[in-house]
Design an enzyme around this catalytic site. Sequence first.
Site, PDB file in Angstrom:
ATOM      1  N   ALA A   6      39.513  32.100  42.174  1.00 45.11           N
ATOM      2  CA  ALA A   6      39.627  31.641  40.783  1.00 45.11           C
ATOM      3  C   ALA A   6      40.671  32.446  40.015  1.00 45.11           C
ATOM      4  CB  ALA A   6      38.278  31.725  40.079  1.00 45.11           C
ATOM      5  N   TYR A   7      40.714  33.754  40.232  1.00 42.56           N
ATOM      6  CA  TYR A   7      41.673  34.597  39.524  1.00 42.56           C
ATOM      7  C   TYR A   7      43.097  34.221  39.915  1.00 42.56           C
ATOM      8  CZ  TYR A   7      43.917  38.754  37.620  1.00 42.56           C
ATOM      9  OH  TYR A   7      44.725  39.598  36.922  1.00 42.56           O
ATOM     10  N   SER A   8      43.350  34.082  41.199  1.00 42.93           N
ATOM     11  CA  SER A   8      44.680  33.718  41.675  1.00 42.93           C
ATOM     12  C   SER A   8      45.112  32.357  41.129  1.00 42.93           C
ATOM     13  CB  SER A   8      44.699  33.699  43.200  1.00 42.93           C
ATOM     14  OG  SER A   8      45.974  33.369  43.676  1.00 42.93           O
TER      15      SER A   8
END
Length: 100
Positions: free
Chosen positions: A22-24
């Site tokens: 999700a962060y990427s």
Amino acid sequence: MSVGSLSLQAAPGAETGPISAAYSASKTFLNAVMIRYAKELSDTNILINCGCPGFTATDLNDFRGYRTPAQGAAIAIHLANLPDSGPTGGFFDDAGTMPW
């Protein structure tokens, strides 16, 4: 290295460190939005760029980053002080232009 760079993520043998999916994806999305804004505002004197602060020690990573907040902020300060003729639609870190 930037987790938002598709080029860096896809490069064989590239070390991008442990990251959540999700962060990427959220960082990659920000790069895409930046490109869209840069195109939309290309006929104005507004410059739109993304800056990568690097692995900066913050509460998000339990202060494990190897860069200080001051070091991480350097790229934002640099981009905020670009001349009117500066680049737009780019992705930068302290060393210069980064790959998408």
